[in-house]
Design a protein around this motif. Sequence first.
Motif, short mmCIF file in Angstrom:
data_model
loop_
_atom_site.label_atom_id
_atom_site.label_comp_id
_atom_site.label_asym_id
_atom_site.label_seq_id
_atom_site.Cartn_x
_atom_site.Cartn_y
_atom_site.Cartn_z
N LYS A 1 0.83 -1.21 0.00
CA LYS A 1 0.00 0.00 0.00
C LYS A 1 0.86 1.26 0.00
N ASP A 2 1.95 1.25 0.76
CA ASP A 2 2.87 2.39 0.76
C ASP A 2 3.52 2.57 -0.60
N GLU A 3 3.87 1.47 -1.26
CA GLU A 3 4.45 1.55 -2.60
C GLU A 3 3.44 2.13 -3.60
N ILE A 4 2.19 1.76 -3.46
CA ILE A 4 1.15 2.29 -4.36
C ILE A 4 0.95 3.78 -4.11
N ARG A 5 0.98 4.19 -2.86
CA ARG A 5 0.89 5.63 -2.56
C ARG A 5 2.05 6.38 -3.22
N THR A 6 3.25 5.82 -3.13
CA THR A 6 4.41 6.44 -3.77
C THR A 6 4.22 6.50 -5.28
N HIS A 7 3.74 5.43 -5.87
CA HIS A 7 3.48 5.39 -7.31
C HIS A 7 2.49 6.49 -7.70
N LYS A 8 1.43 6.62 -6.94
CA LYS A 8 0.41 7.65 -7.21
C LYS A 8 1.02 9.05 -7.10
N TRP A 9 1.86 9.27 -6.11
CA TRP A 9 2.51 10.56 -5.91
C TRP A 9 3.46 10.88 -7.07
N ILE A 10 4.25 9.88 -7.50
CA ILE A 10 5.17 10.08 -8.62
C ILE A 10 4.39 10.41 -9.89
N GLU A 11 3.32 9.68 -10.13
CA GLU A 11 2.51 9.93 -11.32
C GLU A 11 1.86 11.31 -11.28
N SER A 12 1.47 11.76 -10.09
CA SER A 12 0.88 13.11 -10.00
C SER A 12 1.94 14.17 -10.32
N GLY A 13 3.19 13.90 -9.96
CA GLY A 13 4.29 14.80 -10.32
C GLY A 13 4.50 14.89 -11.82
N LYS A 14 4.08 13.86 -12.54
CA LYS A 14 4.18 13.84 -14.01
C LYS A 14 2.95 14.47 -14.66
N GLY A 15 2.01 14.94 -13.82
CA GLY A 15 0.79 15.54 -14.35
C GLY A 15 -0.36 14.58 -14.52
N ARG A 16 -0.20 13.34 -14.08
CA ARG A 16 -1.28 12.35 -14.16
C ARG A 16 -2.04 12.32 -12.85
N ASP A 17 -3.29 12.70 -12.89
CA ASP A 17 -4.12 12.66 -11.69
C ASP A 17 -4.93 11.37 -11.72
N ILE A 18 -4.38 10.31 -11.12
CA ILE A 18 -5.06 9.02 -11.16
C ILE A 18 -5.72 8.74 -9.81
N ASN A 19 -6.86 8.09 -9.88
CA ASN A 19 -7.55 7.77 -8.62
C ASN A 19 -6.92 6.54 -7.98
N TRP A 20 -7.33 6.24 -6.76
CA TRP A 20 -6.73 5.15 -5.99
C TRP A 20 -6.89 3.80 -6.68
N GLU A 21 -8.11 3.51 -7.17
CA GLU A 21 -8.37 2.22 -7.79
C GLU A 21 -7.47 2.01 -9.01
N TYR A 22 -7.30 3.06 -9.83
CA TYR A 22 -6.45 2.95 -11.01
C TYR A 22 -4.99 2.79 -10.60
N ALA A 23 -4.56 3.52 -9.57
CA ALA A 23 -3.17 3.42 -9.09
C ALA A 23 -2.88 2.00 -8.59
N VAL A 24 -3.83 1.40 -7.89
CA VAL A 24 -3.67 0.03 -7.39
C VAL A 24 -3.49 -0.93 -8.57
N GLN A 25 -4.41 -0.84 -9.54
CA GLN A 25 -4.35 -1.75 -10.69
C GLN A 25 -3.07 -1.56 -11.49
N GLU A 26 -2.69 -0.32 -11.73
CA GLU A 26 -1.49 -0.04 -12.51
C GLU A 26 -0.23 -0.54 -11.78
N TRP A 27 -0.13 -0.25 -10.48
CA TRP A 27 1.04 -0.69 -9.73
C TRP A 27 1.12 -2.22 -9.70
N MET A 28 -0.02 -2.87 -9.47
CA MET A 28 -0.04 -4.34 -9.42
C MET A 28 0.42 -4.91 -10.76
N ASP A 29 -0.05 -4.33 -11.86
CA ASP A 29 0.34 -4.80 -13.20
C ASP A 29 1.82 -4.57 -13.48
#
Length: 103
Positions: free
Chosen positions: A38-66
């Motif tokens: 879960k902490d890794e997914i939060r980091t992934h979501k934060w990094i992606e937001s820094g790139k201008g991608r505003d992804i929701n939690w469900e999408y961040a979970v699926q993307e990180w898992m993949d």
Amino acid sequence: MDRQTKTVIEYLLQSEDYVRYDEHVHNKLHFNISRLIKDEIRTHKWIESGKGRDINWEYAVQEWMDLHYDEFIKMLIPKSRIKKYLTKYSKDFIDFVKFITIP
């Protein structure tokens, strides 16, 4: 799927919120691994937001898992460690299997 039938990781990842450990509900090892994920997914979501991608939690979970789950688990539990464990305890395990399978 209700709380009892969900795996620990499914339960913890359904929301970005922190979940407290409950010894009556959770297996401690599974809970801790899930919390790390879960902490890794939060980091992934934060990094992606820094790139201008505003992804929701469900999408961040699926993307990180993949993208990252398999490598994360390999890093967490290296094969060499598993091999050492199996070598050390294989005789005990084989004896145990014989004990529970032979009438």
